[in-house]
Design a protein around this motif. Structure first.
Motif, PDB file in Angstrom:
ATOM      1  N   MET A 194       0.818  -1.211   0.000  1.00 15.01           N
ATOM      2  CA  MET A 194       0.000   0.000   0.000  1.00 15.01           C
ATOM      3  C   MET A 194       0.854   1.265   0.000  1.00 15.01           C
ATOM      4  O   MET A 194       0.482   2.267  -0.618  1.00 15.01           O
ATOM      5  CB  MET A 194      -0.935  -0.003   1.214  1.00 15.01           C
ATOM      6  CG  MET A 194      -2.078  -0.991   1.120  1.00 15.01           C
ATOM      7  SD  MET A 194      -3.357  -0.712   2.377  1.00 15.01           S
ATOM      8  CE  MET A 194      -4.086   0.839   1.783  1.00 15.01           C
ATOM      9  N   THR A 195       1.997   1.230   0.665  1.00 19.72           N
ATOM     10  CA  THR A 195       2.898   2.392   0.677  1.00 19.72           C
ATOM     11  C   THR A 195       3.445   2.658  -0.718  1.00 19.72           C
ATOM     12  O   THR A 195       3.473   3.803  -1.188  1.00 19.72           O
ATOM     13  CB  THR A 195       4.062   2.171   1.655  1.00 19.72           C
ATOM     14  OG1 THR A 195       3.544   1.928   2.965  1.00 19.72           O
ATOM     15  CG2 THR A 195       4.977   3.387   1.702  1.00 19.72           C
ATOM     16  N   ILE A 196       3.868   1.603  -1.395  1.00 23.62           N
ATOM     17  CA  ILE A 196       4.421   1.742  -2.743  1.00 23.62           C
ATOM     18  C   ILE A 196       3.349   2.217  -3.718  1.00 23.62           C
ATOM     19  O   ILE A 196       3.564   3.141  -4.519  1.00 23.62           O
ATOM     20  CB  ILE A 196       5.025   0.405  -3.212  1.00 23.62           C
ATOM     21  CG1 ILE A 196       6.230   0.041  -2.321  1.00 23.62           C
ATOM     22  CG2 ILE A 196       5.466   0.494  -4.668  1.00 23.62           C
ATOM     23  CD1 ILE A 196       6.673  -1.395  -2.458  1.00 23.62           C
ATOM     24  N   LEU A 197       2.167   1.610  -3.662  1.00 23.57           N
ATOM     25  CA  LEU A 197       1.069   2.016  -4.542  1.00 23.57           C
ATOM     26  C   LEU A 197       0.638   3.454  -4.246  1.00 23.57           C
ATOM     27  O   LEU A 197       0.289   4.206  -5.159  1.00 23.57           O
ATOM     28  CB  LEU A 197      -0.119   1.062  -4.373  1.00 23.57           C
ATOM     29  CG  LEU A 197       0.081  -0.359  -4.898  1.00 23.57           C
ATOM     30  CD1 LEU A 197      -1.155  -1.205  -4.616  1.00 23.57           C
ATOM     31  CD2 LEU A 197       0.394  -0.360  -6.392  1.00 23.57           C
ATOM     32  N   GLY A 198       0.683   3.821  -2.961  1.00 23.55           N
ATOM     33  CA  GLY A 198       0.353   5.191  -2.586  1.00 23.55           C
ATOM     34  C   GLY A 198       1.299   6.184  -3.233  1.00 23.55           C
ATOM     35  O   GLY A 198       0.873   7.260  -3.688  1.00 23.55           O
TER      36      GLY A 198
END
Length: 214
Positions: free
Chosen positions: A119-123
């Protein structure tokens, strides 16, 4: 890049909630070796940075107080957090995870090793403003992330021989088993991996910025 502020806020709210629960579980089960693990340190860093970003997103959505994404210090710290959590997910998935054990599939383990990193990377891909990363920022990120290594080695020297604490949290930095030479090779590999990932983020940032400005 998704520019809808409400979508951004909902996404960040979900991420910060999952991150908070993971950190809370970590704290209530804390022991002297808890923060010797790169996984735990990287997740704490992500939580702190995402909390700042989340608060500023709320200000932007609710009060139309534009947050200056170009803040150089925060850009650098966000980059370190993104790089560290990316490495956490990849190293665990390809080097450390034992997919035959049920412990791999607990909510806490899935959160800190898979969900939060992803989720951090996609964010970053979907919501962060592009074109702010300078060519030298990845060097700062890599150097900052690799400070973990001297921390662990100094900690290992300080620990008493009969301690119950985990001396070397990961096999690839275990000097007692691999020797100085073996660990040195792994450290070089880590530097290369960190550097490649950091500059892939930089490259994506530059290409995305050029595409948006056409």
């Amino acid at each position: 890049m998704i520019k809808n502020k409400c979508v951004s806020l909902v996404y960040k709210t979900i991420l910060i909630t999952i991150s908070f629960l993971a950190i809370y579980t970590m704290i209530i089960n804390v022991n002297p070796s808890t923060f010797a693990y790169f996984t735990n340190l990287s997740n704490v860093l992500v939580f702190i940075i995402m909390l700042i970003v989340w608060i500023n997103t709320i200000k932007d959505v609710c009060f139309h107080k534009k947050y200056n994404e170009a803040n150089k210090h925060l850009v650098r710290i966000k980059g370190v957090a993104t790089l560290c959590i990316m490495v956490t997910g990849l190293v665990y998935a390809f080097l450390l995870a034992d997919y035959t054990k049920k412990s791999n599939y607990t909510v806490q383990n899935l959160s800190v090793h898979y969900i939060i990193p992803l989720m951090t990377i996609l964010g970053y891909f979907f919501f962060y403003e592009k074109g702010l990363i300078k060519w030298y920022h990845p060097i700062i990120w890599v150097f900052s992330a690799l400070l973990y290594l001297p921390f662990i080695f100094i900690r290992a020297l300080i620990l008493t021989p009969n301690t119950s604490q985990v001396k070397y949290p990961y096999f690839f930095i275990d000097v007692d088993k691999l020797g100085v030479g073996g660990v040195a090779i792994w450290c070089i590999i880590l530097v290369v991996v960190f550097s490649i990932l950091a500059y892939l983020i930089y490259l994506y940032d530059r290409l995305s910025y050029k595409k948006l400005t056409k």
